[in-house]
Design an enzyme around this catalytic site. Structure first.
Site, PDB file in Angstrom:
ATOM      1  N   LYS A  10      -3.398  46.573 114.288  1.00 57.45           N
ATOM      2  CA  LYS A  10      -2.393  46.735 113.727  1.00 57.45           C
ATOM      3  C   LYS A  10      -1.100  47.030 114.704  1.00 57.45           C
ATOM      4  CE  LYS A  10      -4.065  49.335 109.416  1.00 57.45           C
ATOM      5  NZ  LYS A  10      -3.811  48.102 108.554  1.00 57.45           N
ATOM      6  N   ARG A  68     -13.122  47.010 102.728  1.00 55.22           N
ATOM      7  CA  ARG A  68     -13.995  46.229 101.787  1.00 55.22           C
ATOM      8  C   ARG A  68     -15.630  46.080 102.151  1.00 55.22           C
ATOM      9  NH1 ARG A  68      -9.909  41.178 101.892  1.00 55.22           N
ATOM     10  NH2 ARG A  68      -8.477  42.973 102.155  1.00 55.22           N
TER      11      ARG A  68
END
Ligand code: BES
Ligand code: ZN
Ligand code: ZN
Length: 501
Positions: free
Chosen positions: A279, A353
């Site tokens: 990130k 996920r």
């Protein structure tokens, strides 16, 4: 902070708080039945338009000397409702705290009967105060070395005084509010702890510690067991970190034997760097909050056990860091999930996920009545809904109806979001069954939800809550939350759902 119900106005407190509502278009405050002395006191503010009972309005009278109280604080509720009362409590809290008042009485006669459902107003008021009192100070020197010093700045006690003895419904409502707020504040505390103080191991240890004596059974799987259980997604995400992953299983059997359980699943990502798909640095520190779904599930389970609800419930928290260490999983890697599906990882930052998928497979194996999951899953939900609503994804309209009903009781707003075959088709893999990101940038929260759906056994009712926009820094909308910090969102709604499913 303590809330006390008491018959008669206390004589040992110097501050009295009086609430007024304002309904419809009337410009007038409604005080219910209030002693003349208090009505006279506020009359001038009323006629001069400074107090109309509206939301967030306050007038403070210092040294007024009325009914044995030196000071009187009037607070507007606006249109009466549970959320309006929570907000009024938070306005009271900051007004008293700002004036360094440590304890006060609330004129309770009209207030406790403000809502139709018995006890509802008392519960909302207590929730508002107790949630407003949360403060994360353990790493400040005033908090660490001298807790007393920190406490000196606090509002410590509120006495809700009524002329009749408190009703059984109000006593019960207060107890319920105390448990709910205590557990929500615990979820906040878990969330606020930084990554170096909240590893998967610590999260599991804190869960075990908090569950002691509640009747909850907690089982914790380590890396070896997770591997043996074929949770490929949880192993893959954890590979880049020295910290071991954990899979936390909490079980509560308050319902009948053989009654299908309600299962809650929460994302327990203790720090999300993005992994190899690193990130950007900007605001990366906020990714300590990536375990807030897991914290909500832990706190929900403890609340359910403490409330002794007559339901069977299971709480599951897959927990790991997402780090770019030398053994980290890489873009292009393919792993196998517990349900046998192969998954191609195109972006290691879409890791939530992957760990949730494994927990959803395990959840499906428990033959549940319903599965609810909470996760700080996508930045896209923040773009779509901001910090007001949690996005809820389910194809089951009736189930969303139930979720919405629960959320209306708690003031934790939800919004029904789309999940369709189009989104599912976007998640097909090139060289594996599935890919963890879609081809485009659009509808990122829906495609993430569609990926999760691949791990829920067809036929099991399921709703996914994307709390990435509501898990922290939401005080501008909901003033009983910390200005900066975890909100503990979904704990109260999940408890409500478990109870009424
Ligand atoms: N934990 C983040 C989601 C997130 C982002 C929560 C910002 C709160 C604020 C999640 O693991 C993530 O990084 N998701 C990616 C998915 C993308 C790579 C498809 C995202 O939302 O950018
Ligand atoms: Zn991520
Ligand atoms: Zn994440």
């Amino acid at each position: 902070m303590r809330i006390v119900l008491k018959k008669g106005l206390p004589s040992d407190l110097s501050t009295l708080v009086v609430y007024a509502t304002k309904t419809g278009k009337s410009g007038k405050p409604n005080f219910g039945k209030l002693p003349k002395e208090l009505l006279d006191l506020v009359k001038n503010a009323e006629t001069e338009g400074q107090f109309s009972g509206g939301k967030k309005e306050t007038v403070f009278y210092r040294c007024a000397n009325v009914l044995g109280f030196s000071h009187v604080l009037f607070v507007g509720v606006g249109e009466p409702g549970r959320e309006a009362i929570r907000v009024a409590a938070s306005v009271t809290h900051s007004s008293l705290k700002g004036r360094k008042i440590k304890s006060a009485a609330v004129y309770g006669d009209g207030l406790v009967k403000l809502l139709k459902s018995a006890g509802a107003a008392t519960q909302a008021l207590a929730e508002g105060f107790l949630l407003s009192a949360y403060d994360f100070f353990v790493h400040k020197s005033t908090g660490k070395d001298d807790k007393k010093d920190h406490k000196n700045q606090q509002l410590n006690e509120i006495t809700i005084a009524t002329s009749a003895a408190p009703s059984a419904a109000d006593v019960k409502a207060l107890k319920r509010a105390e448990i709910l707020a205590e557990c929500q504040n615990f979820a906040r505390w878990l969330g606020d702890q930084p990554g170096n103080y909240m590893t998967p191991t610590i999260l599991a240890d804190e869960t075990v510690k908090a569950a002691k004596g509640t009747g909850l059974k907690v089982t914790v799987w380590d890396r070896a067991r997770i591997k043996k259980e074929k949770m490929g997604g949880l192993i893959a995400v954890s590979q880049g970190s020295h910290e071991e992953p954990r899979f936390i299983i909490m079980e509560y059997n308050g319902g009948g034997k053989g009654k299908k359980p309600v299962v809650f699943v929460g994302k327990g990502l203790t720090f999300d760097t993005g992994g190899i798909s690193l990130k950007p640095g900007q605001s990366m520190e906020e990714m300590k909050y990536d375990m807030c779904g897991g914290a909500a599930v832990v706190a929900t389970m403890i609340a359910i056990a403490k409330l002794k609800l007559k339901v069977n419930v299971i709480g599951l928290v897959p927990s790991t860091d997402n780090m770019p260490g030398p053994t980290a999983f890489k873009p292009g890697d393919i792993y196998y999930a517990r349900n046998g599906k192969s998954v191609e990882v195109y972006n290691t930052d879409a890791e939530g996920r992957l760990i949730l998928g494994e927990a959803l497979v395990y959840a499906s194996e428990q033959k549940p009545a319903v599965i609810f999951d909470a996760a700080t899953l996508t930045g896209a939900i923040l773009i779509a809904l901001g910090t007001t609503h949690t996005g809820v994804f389910t194809r089951d309209k009736k189930l969303f109806g139930k979720v919405n009903e629960a959320a209306q009781q708690t003031g934790e707003l939800v919004w029904h979001m789309p999940i369709t075959d189009f989104h599912r088709d976007d998640m097909k893999g090139t060289h594996a069954d599935l890919c963890n990101i879609s081809g485009g940038r659009n509808a990122g929260s829906s495609t993430a939800a569609a990926f999760l759906e691949e791990f829920v056994e067809p036929g099991i009712p399921w709703a996914h809550f994307d709390i990435a926009g509501t898990a922290w820094n939401i005080a501008s909308r909901f003033p009983y939350h910390p200005k900066k910090g975890a909100s503990g969102i979904m704990v109260r709604t999940f408890v409500e759902l478990a109870e009424n499913f």
